[in-house]
Design a protein around this motif. Structure first.
Motif, mmCIF file in Angstrom:
data_model
loop_
_atom_site.group_PDB
_atom_site.id
_atom_site.type_symbol
_atom_site.label_atom_id
_atom_site.label_comp_id
_atom_site.label_asym_id
_atom_site.label_seq_id
_atom_site.Cartn_x
_atom_site.Cartn_y
_atom_site.Cartn_z
ATOM 1 N N ARG A 271 -58.159 1.932 64.295
ATOM 2 C CA ARG A 271 -57.710 1.071 65.385
ATOM 3 C C ARG A 271 -57.435 1.819 66.680
ATOM 4 N NH1 ARG A 271 -53.559 -3.440 62.992
ATOM 5 N NH2 ARG A 271 -53.372 -3.859 65.229
ATOM 6 N N THR A 272 -57.103 3.111 66.592
ATOM 7 C CA THR A 272 -56.704 3.844 67.804
ATOM 8 C C THR A 272 -57.527 5.090 68.074
ATOM 9 O OG1 THR A 272 -55.097 5.270 66.661
ATOM 10 C CG2 THR A 272 -54.321 3.088 67.390
ATOM 11 N N GLY A 273 -58.251 5.574 67.059
ATOM 12 C CA GLY A 273 -58.953 6.838 67.201
ATOM 13 C C GLY A 273 -58.041 8.042 67.067
ATOM 14 N N LYS A 274 -56.771 7.816 66.693
ATOM 15 C CA LYS A 274 -55.795 8.907 66.578
ATOM 16 C C LYS A 274 -55.551 9.238 65.108
ATOM 17 C CE LYS A 274 -55.237 8.900 71.026
ATOM 18 N NZ LYS A 274 -55.810 10.006 71.848
ATOM 19 N N HIS A 275 -55.398 10.542 64.854
ATOM 20 C CA HIS A 275 -55.156 11.014 63.487
ATOM 21 C C HIS A 275 -53.651 11.230 63.329
ATOM 22 C CE1 HIS A 275 -56.165 13.088 59.686
ATOM 23 N NE2 HIS A 275 -55.084 13.791 59.962
ATOM 24 N N VAL A 276 -53.000 10.285 62.660
ATOM 25 C CA VAL A 276 -51.562 10.410 62.437
ATOM 26 C C VAL A 276 -51.302 10.924 61.028
ATOM 27 C CG1 VAL A 276 -51.062 8.532 64.051
ATOM 28 C CG2 VAL A 276 -51.327 8.021 61.605
ATOM 29 N N GLU A 277 -50.100 11.402 60.811
ATOM 30 C CA GLU A 277 -49.646 11.760 59.468
ATOM 31 C C GLU A 277 -48.749 10.641 58.958
ATOM 32 O OE1 GLU A 277 -51.060 14.166 58.120
ATOM 33 O OE2 GLU A 277 -51.764 15.346 59.831
ATOM 34 N N VAL A 278 -48.722 10.457 57.636
ATOM 35 C CA VAL A 278 -47.975 9.349 57.049
ATOM 36 C C VAL A 278 -47.222 9.846 55.824
ATOM 37 C CG1 VAL A 278 -48.102 6.979 56.169
ATOM 38 C CG2 VAL A 278 -49.826 7.782 57.799
ATOM 39 N N MET A 279 -46.020 9.357 55.629
ATOM 40 C CA MET A 279 -45.243 9.722 54.443
ATOM 41 C C MET A 279 -44.377 8.557 53.997
ATOM 42 S SD MET A 279 -42.313 12.222 56.083
ATOM 43 C CE MET A 279 -41.267 12.255 54.623
ATOM 44 N N VAL A 280 -44.008 8.578 52.731
ATOM 45 C CA VAL A 280 -42.986 7.695 52.182
ATOM 46 C C VAL A 280 -41.724 8.535 52.050
ATOM 47 C CG1 VAL A 280 -42.286 6.299 50.188
ATOM 48 C CG2 VAL A 280 -44.684 6.294 50.949
ATOM 49 N N TYR A 281 -40.580 7.988 52.470
ATOM 50 C CA TYR A 281 -39.347 8.780 52.418
ATOM 51 C C TYR A 281 -38.238 7.998 51.728
ATOM 52 C CZ TYR A 281 -37.417 5.939 56.227
ATOM 53 O OH TYR A 281 -36.949 4.891 56.981
#
Length: 396
Positions: A271-281
């Protein structure tokens, strides 16, 4: 123009999550809606974090106290069971204790003292000193505990957990005996079948008990590590990380959720072309210096994260460089010298004096603590946290 703002943590409001919801879509939509409303852009290496509670809820990972009782009875025989080193918590442990007691004829409850594993205090160190009690060696009966220390209510909840747990076991239909000790082997004269309820020291406790002749030893991670009559479960952590849901049910720690974080990462990229990091906390790994409670009642801070969150920070200490290597510089010359040092830093700064005082903790533990503090555990309604600029440094 250089950016003047470093790390920013934003709580993101979401709809109330229910079992079966498409959590990845809800999370991404909520972040994108917040971005449009508040006028910030998603950047590469932003971190999107989702609290474990809504992950488990979307998974429908619930179980009843009857399922706990059934599992305990089948694994330990349903007679006299030692329950040792539980934390003092109405939310975290009381309902588990109820299920355990329903699966036994008698519970010998052994509480650590002066406090539980995460710092909830039964008695103060000053009280122990005055009573000339050595908590490392002395085993106290309930009668001796009451004689020496009387009634001790938790300063935050107002609950006398000794009386509360004792009554809870009786209400579940089991006999109860309460003792106080810090050597796990102290339970063995009472019973050879034990559930050790400690969280972060559980492996050592199991080993010591087995070496000392216990017939059967389960940790909380060994209870509901498989479904019981269609219940939820957690294959890795069992009851660890669970919370009270209703008077008769618990919400377990989320099951395998690596797919979720990867799905969110891909959806944001699409959707954005951005590479984000993701986590469950879950719980953050910090300690309250006043209440002396260590927050981490979950078995880990993060049960799942994208690969870019592996590892620990690799940072140099600006004040060390300013006070030592570049102590004769000031102004723009100092700024440039420090900037060059950051650009040229090694990939591994272990042993480098310029890194002393930086925090050698896992990224997921550090970021998870920030998320837990941002979202809180009450009525903020922000089960998703967006962190921007975490991986920036002085030259970003």
């Amino acid at each position: 123009m250089e950016r003047k703002v470093g790390t920013v943590s934003r709580g993101i409001r979401c709809p109330i999550i229910r079992q079966g919801d498409d959590l990845a879509k809800i999370v991404v939509d909520s972040v994108m809606d917040a971005s449009a409303e508040d006028g910030f852009e998603i950047r590469d290496r932003d971190v999107i974090a989702v609290t474990e509670s809504v992950v488990a809820r979307a998974q429908g990972n619930y179980a009843s106290v009857e399922a706990i009782a059934t599992d305990v009875r089948e694994k330990l025989g349903g007679e006299t069971i030692g329950v040792i080193f539980p934390i003092l918590s109405r939310n975290r442990f009381a309902i588990c204790l109820r299920g355990i007691a329903m699966g036994a004829k008698k519970i010998v409850l052994m509480l650590s003292y002066p406090s539980d594993e995460v710092g909830n205090e039964l008695v103060s160190l000053d009280q122990l000193d005055q009573a000339k009690i050595n908590p490392y060696s002395d085993v106290l009966t309930l009668e001796k505990y009451r004689e020496l220390f009387g009634e001790n209510k938790h300063p935050f909840t107002g609950v006398d957990y000794v009386a509360y747990y004792e009554e809870l076991i009786k209400e579940a239909g089991a006999e109860v005996e309460v003792i106080f000790a810090n050597d796990c082997r102290s339970i063995l004269p009472h019973t050879k079948k034990v559930i050790n309820c400690d969280i972060h020291t559980r492996a050592r406790t199991k080993r010591i008990l087995k070496e000392a002749g216990a017939e059967a030893v389960l940790g909380l991670d060994d209870i509901l590590n498989q479904p019981v009559n269609g219940s939820g479960c957690n294959e890795k952590y069992g009851l660890l990380g669970s919370n009270k849901s209703t008077e008769d049910t618990i919400k377990l720690f989320p099951r395998e959720c690596t797919g979720l974080v990867l799905d969110i990462q891909k959806a944001v990229l699409d959707r954005t072309g951005k590479h984000v990091e993701v986590m469950v906390y879950g719980d953050g790994a910090f300690k309250d210096p006043v209440g002396k409670i260590w927050e981490l009642a979950d078995p880990c801070v993060s049960p799942a994260s994208t690969p870019g969150l592996d590892g620990t920070p690799n940072e140099v200490k600006l004040k060390y460089l300013a006070d030592n290597d570049f102590k004769d510089l000031s102004g723009e010359a100092l700024k440039e010298a420090i900037s060059d040092r950051i650009r040229e830093k090694k990939d591994n700064l272990v042993g480098d004096m310029a890194s002393q005082g930086t925090t050698p903790r896992r990224l997921t533990d550090l970021i998870g603590s920030l998320c837990d503090l941002t979202s809180g555990s009450g009525d903020k309604g922000t089960p998703v946290v967006l962190i921007q600029g975490y991986f920036d440094n002085y030259v970003s």
